[in-house]
Design a protein around this motif. Structure first.
Motif, PDB file in Angstrom:
ATOM      1  N   GLU A 136       0.822  -1.211   0.000  1.00 14.76           N
ATOM      2  CA  GLU A 136       0.000   0.000   0.000  1.00 14.76           C
ATOM      3  C   GLU A 136       0.859   1.266   0.000  1.00 14.76           C
ATOM      4  O   GLU A 136       0.446   2.320  -0.493  1.00 14.76           O
ATOM      5  N   SER A 137       2.071   1.146   0.527  1.00 19.44           N
ATOM      6  CA  SER A 137       2.958   2.321   0.587  1.00 19.44           C
ATOM      7  C   SER A 137       3.525   2.660  -0.799  1.00 19.44           C
ATOM      8  O   SER A 137       4.091   3.734  -0.995  1.00 19.44           O
ATOM      9  N   ILE A 138       3.374   1.753  -1.747  1.00 18.61           N
ATOM     10  CA  ILE A 138       3.889   2.017  -3.099  1.00 18.61           C
ATOM     11  C   ILE A 138       2.800   2.703  -3.914  1.00 18.61           C
ATOM     12  O   ILE A 138       1.714   2.156  -4.106  1.00 18.61           O
ATOM     13  N   VAL A 139       3.081   3.904  -4.368  1.00 17.00           N
ATOM     14  CA  VAL A 139       2.127   4.668  -5.185  1.00 17.00           C
ATOM     15  C   VAL A 139       2.777   4.901  -6.542  1.00 17.00           C
ATOM     16  O   VAL A 139       3.877   5.463  -6.625  1.00 17.00           O
ATOM     17  N   LEU A 140       2.127   4.439  -7.602  1.00 18.38           N
ATOM     18  CA  LEU A 140       2.721   4.556  -8.938  1.00 18.38           C
ATOM     19  C   LEU A 140       2.900   6.022  -9.319  1.00 18.38           C
ATOM     20  O   LEU A 140       2.025   6.846  -9.061  1.00 18.38           O
ATOM     21  N   GLN A 141       4.043   6.291  -9.941  1.00 18.11           N
ATOM     22  CA  GLN A 141       4.363   7.637 -10.419  1.00 18.11           C
ATOM     23  C   GLN A 141       5.025   7.488 -11.784  1.00 18.11           C
ATOM     24  O   GLN A 141       5.650   6.469 -12.064  1.00 18.11           O
ATOM     25  N   PRO A 142       4.914   8.521 -12.628  1.00 23.16           N
ATOM     26  CA  PRO A 142       5.575   8.451 -13.930  1.00 23.16           C
ATOM     27  C   PRO A 142       7.068   8.158 -13.779  1.00 23.16           C
ATOM     28  O   PRO A 142       7.722   8.717 -12.890  1.00 23.16           O
ATOM     29  N   GLY A 143       7.577   7.284 -14.643  1.00 20.50           N
ATOM     30  CA  GLY A 143       8.995   6.948 -14.605  1.00 20.50           C
ATOM     31  C   GLY A 143       9.294   5.658 -13.861  1.00 20.50           C
ATOM     32  O   GLY A 143      10.399   5.130 -13.944  1.00 20.50           O
ATOM     33  N   MET A 144       8.307   5.144 -13.125  1.00 21.07           N
ATOM     34  CA  MET A 144       8.513   3.838 -12.464  1.00 21.07           C
ATOM     35  C   MET A 144       8.467   2.743 -13.526  1.00 21.07           C
ATOM     36  O   MET A 144       7.666   2.810 -14.458  1.00 21.07           O
ATOM     37  N   VAL A 145       9.318   1.738 -13.342  1.00 17.45           N
ATOM     38  CA  VAL A 145       9.325   0.610 -14.270  1.00 17.45           C
ATOM     39  C   VAL A 145       8.933  -0.646 -13.496  1.00 17.45           C
ATOM     40  O   VAL A 145       9.472  -0.906 -12.412  1.00 17.45           O
ATOM     41  N   MET A 146       7.986  -1.389 -14.071  1.00 18.65           N
ATOM     42  CA  MET A 146       7.510  -2.594 -13.394  1.00 18.65           C
ATOM     43  C   MET A 146       7.628  -3.797 -14.326  1.00 18.65           C
ATOM     44  O   MET A 146       7.203  -3.728 -15.482  1.00 18.65           O
ATOM     45  N   VAL A 147       8.212  -4.864 -13.799  1.00 11.75           N
ATOM     46  CA  VAL A 147       8.171  -6.146 -14.503  1.00 11.75           C
ATOM     47  C   VAL A 147       7.022  -6.931 -13.883  1.00 11.75           C
ATOM     48  O   VAL A 147       7.025  -7.199 -12.679  1.00 11.75           O
ATOM     49  N   LEU A 148       6.033  -7.262 -14.726  1.00 12.93           N
ATOM     50  CA  LEU A 148       4.893  -8.041 -14.244  1.00 12.93           C
ATOM     51  C   LEU A 148       5.210  -9.507 -14.490  1.00 12.93           C
ATOM     52  O   LEU A 148       5.519  -9.895 -15.620  1.00 12.93           O
ATOM     53  N   GLU A 149       5.202 -10.313 -13.429  1.00 15.23           N
ATOM     54  CA  GLU A 149       5.475 -11.726 -13.665  1.00 15.23           C
ATOM     55  C   GLU A 149       4.494 -12.648 -12.959  1.00 15.23           C
ATOM     56  O   GLU A 149       4.876 -13.441 -12.107  1.00 15.23           O
TER      57      GLU A 149
END
Lengths: 393, 409
Positions: free
Chosen positions: B354-367
């Motif tokens: 919950e402490s992670i809030v998406l912001q522009p520039g974040m990169v996520m690998v979905l697995e």
């Protein structure tokens, strides 16, 4: 003669890996007893592999401290961080595996469950992280955490006969891979393509991870000492006809490093022209090597190797001239920037294995040669046997 | 000379000097926030981030013995390296130093001297990413007034948001990795060994311009049931296990995973393949379809402001079994490390997500992983960068043999 093939395992003529691991484990526990260490918590993958025999996922480069394995003197048990038992030797029972976690507090709980750790008073570590300085005491509240790396390094530097066979095998595979890289040299080839050729040949022997990606670099003419330093990181540079290309690579067999390095002229198809100046470079390299070889015997120190190199009149190459190797590199024992006093603490003994390298530069470019050497009871044996090629003939 | 690097479609120019300047500015901001006077970094990914230098890519057992160490201060960098030829061109010569050997007491003394030279005396707070045993024992006494802090407190916030230059480096890294995988896929026939596939990958990535291979490539043969695979301490699927010279057999299901490095940035390639010409059966198609559904649900809410917990819940919606591996995550970040923040779905728990809030520039690998115990599983990885109003994909490899063309997410 040892057969360095990888098959015919049923004939029993190969490395006895069970004996190899039990020897290593016994040496580590003996070291702990000598040093008064109640437990050893290891993070560095080469230490973990040495102490436990575990083959865990290979990842390039350094990584931060984490409790990879725990050896407890009182119980004689080896506890290993691994979520599964594939790649884990059978002598480590399932109940001594603890799972990886992203949550350091969960890892602390797993350490707290290790029998005998909570009462340890002296615990050796091979590294430390700022967070773990606070967390490890939760698992061993009575303990002082002391440097276990130095004593473990001393253990690792003495090779058993089984270990030497692993290194011989690795050297043989490194030489095959280097030969393929040499065959790939042609005008216009890019340095990184040579790295790819080396790596692919290595995989033909069933290995999938190198000791190092390797040196595959065109050397530049050294005029007035300005290019006397060898560039060792391969790049996009295309190699020109006539250029000397320095190449060195290493592979891992059962965790043991075997490396070799040679220098070859870039020649076109069918052309084998070697210039007088190129031959002269090899002769200078050979003269350095001869002086070093004279002191490769039990009782000599790293400082003796450095002095032998310097006595040749060639400048030190700017990187260590001798590394002690086994399960990875153990120490730069000669020629590093730490100086001759540092080198003097390392005394060669039977079972020491070294990578010895020298580099000389001139108007024709440079010559790099790297040999893997075993110190024997009364001298040494050069484990690398690959030809130095047209420059030497 | 022609460009030695294969470029993805619509490649944008990378200004590496600007990229390094931007990263240093972010680190200085983070140091201001944490009150650190300096960072001392030895982690390969951390040095790549802080300096942008190149060194010898090597086994960990060698890397610690010829370390590249960065000292980051507010007015710039000091690089201690055995590979000065890998220093960035704008780094002044007086900032490039002989290597340090902190594995040894003599090396710690040299490190202490360097820190005194660079930082001066008095009370200083320095973030370290790791310490050798010798440094842990000796450094505090050798640098009076030194307060040792955790460098990750400054590194993590800086590394979390990527600039346009960084994103293009990652897209190129992924593109090289993917192009090389076409050759590997071609070779995936009965009788190929895992090591053969690694060899093809290695040759191609260097031909295509990769700087390094960063992980032992994984071609894991998957069982149908967990009980038929390796023992695991948590009872979930074992993955990833080591590659060997294992001979691959017709029709086997492989979980594939690999990573390379370009300009210091990591790729991450993950797919499920079959050996030979096998056509997936209905159950396998169903698993692939459910895997896609998880990705769809996650991407539907991937935009600035969404929390990690919301992504976690969207992924699990309607699923009987958590659709990722218990020892891993739904999401990990990617950058100069092959796995870095943000992590979502780990055993750090829901509060952390919950402490992670998406912001522009974040990169996520979905697995996500879909596992039907007794019948096998499907796993693939895709990379997205969060944009101002949503996301964009940095990966593009087709989902063969389930689809023949590209998927429009």
């Amino acid at each position: 003669m040892v057969n360095l093939g990888t098959m015919a395992l049923d004939e029993g003529g190969r490395i006895d890996f069970d004996r190899l691991r039990s020897d290593r484990r016994a040496r580590v526990f003996a070291m702990m007893a000598e040093q008064g260490l109640d437990a050893l918590i290891l993070s560095r993958e080469s230490n973990v592999r040495y102490a436990t025999g575990a083959h865990r996922l290979w990842v390039a480069g350094t990584r931060p401290f984490g409790p990879g394995c725990v050896l407890v003197g009182e119980t004689g048990a080896v506890h290993l961080m691994s979520t599964w038992d594939e790649g884990i030797p059978a002598e480590i029972p399932r109940e001594h595996l603890f799972g990886m976690s992203w949550n350091p507090l969960i890892l602390v709980e797993r350490l707290q469950a290790i029998d005998g750790l909570a009462s340890a008073r002296r615990v050796g570590v091979d590294a430390m992280g700022p967070l773990w300085t606070q967390l490890l005491p939760l698992a061993a509240p009575e303990a002082a955490f002391v440097d276990g790396e130095g004593a473990l390094r001393a253990v690792r530097m003495r090779k058993s006969a089984d270990e030497v066979v692993c290194i011989r095998t690795a050297v043989a595979i490194a030489e095959a891979s280097l030969s393929t890289a040499i065959d790939t040299i042609r005008p216009g080839v890019r340095e990184r393509e040579l790295a790819g050729a080396f790596a692919q040949r290595m995989t033909e022997f069933g290995l999938t991870a190198p000791a190092m990606q390797g040196v595959f670099c065109a050397t530049d003419p050294d005029v007035g000492g300005r290019s006397s330093r060898l560039r060792r990181i391969p790049g996009d540079r295309a190699v020109d006809e006539g250029t000397l290309v320095a190449i060195a690579g290493g592979v891992l067999y059962a965790g043991y490093e075997g490396s070799v390095g040679r220098t070859q002229p870039c020649t076109g198809r069918g052309s084998r022209t070697v210039t007088h100046q190129q031959r002269e470079l090899f002769e200078r390299w050979s003269a350095v090597w001869t002086r070093i070889a004279d002191v490769l015997h039990p009782g000599a120190t790293g400082a003796d190797l450095r002095a032998a190199y310097e006595a040749s009149g060639e400048p030190l190459p700017g990187f260590p001239i001798a590394l002690s190797v086994g399960v990875g590199v153990e120490a730069p024992i000669a020629g590093s920037k730490l100086g001759p006093e540092f080198d003097r603490q390392w005394t060669l003994g039977p079972g020491t294995v070294l990578e010895v390298q020298a580099y000389v530069a001139g108007v024709a470019g440079g010559y790099l040669g790297l040999e893997t050497v075993l110190i024997t009871d009364d001298g040494h044996e050069v484990l690398s046997t690959l030809t130095h090629g047209p420059l030497a003939s | 000379m022609s460009a030695a690097v294969v470029l993805p479609p619509h490649a944008i120019e990378i200004d590496t000097a600007r990229m390094r300047r931007d990263r240093h500015a972010k680190l200085v901001d983070a140091m201001d926030q944490t009150g650190f006077d300096a960072l001392v970094l030895g982690g390969t990914g951390n040095v790549n981030y802080a300096v942008g230098s190149t060194g010898m890519s090597s086994d960990v057992g060698r890397a610690f013995q010829e370390p590249t160490i960065a000292v980051v201060t507010r007015d710039g960098l000091h690089l201690f390296t055995p590979y000065p030829e890998g220093a960035p061109p704008e780094l002044p010569a007086d900032r490039i130093h002989d290597p340090l050997y902190p594995e040894f007491p003599e090396g710690v003394a040299a490190l202490a001297g360097a820190l005194r030279d660079v930082l001066g005396g008095g009370g200083i707070t320095v973030g370290f990413d790791e310490m050798s045993a010798a440094a842990h024992a000796l450094l505090p006494a050798a640098v009076p007034g030194l307060a040792v802090a955790d460098a990750s407190l400054a590194l993590t916030p800086a590394k979390l948001y990527k600039t346009g230059d960084e994103l293009e480096c990652m897209r190129r890294a992924q593109y090289i990795n993917e192009v090389a995988m076409y050759d590997v896929l071609e070779a995936l026939r009965p009788g190929a060994r895992q090591s053969d596939l690694s060899g093809i990958l290695f040759r191609r990535i260097f031909e295509l311009g990769a700087a390094a291979n960063s992980i032992d490539p994984i071609w894991q043969v998957m069982p149908s049931a967990i009980a038929d695979g390796p023992f695991t301490v948590h009872g979930d699927v074992a993955f990833p296990t080591n590659s060997t010279d294992r001979i691959l057999r017709e029709g086997e299901t492989l979980f594939v995973d690999s990573g390379i490095v370009y300009e210091g940035y990591c790729s991450d390639f993950g797919r499920t393949w079959f050996t030979g010409e096998r056509i997936p059966d209905a159950k396998e198609r169903d698993r692939y379809s459910r895997w896609k559904d998880v990705i769809h649900r996650v991407l539907a809410i991937t935009k600035p402001g969404t929390t990690g917990l919301e992504l976690n819940r969207a992924a699990r919606e309607g699923e009987d079994r958590k659709p990722w591996l218990d020892h891993f995550y739904l999401v990990h970040g990617l950058g100069t490390e092959s796995a870095e923040m943000p992590f979502i779905g780990t055993d750090l728990g829901e509060e952390f997500d919950e402490s992670i809030v998406l912001q522009p520039g974040m990169v996520m690998v979905l697995e996500p992983v879909i596992w039907d115990d007794g019948d096998g599983g499907y796993r693939s990885e895709d990379i997205v960068a969060v944009t101002d109003d949503g996301y964009r994909l940095l990966s593009s490899f087709p989902y063969v043999p389930f689809e023949t063309g590209a998927v429009q997410w």
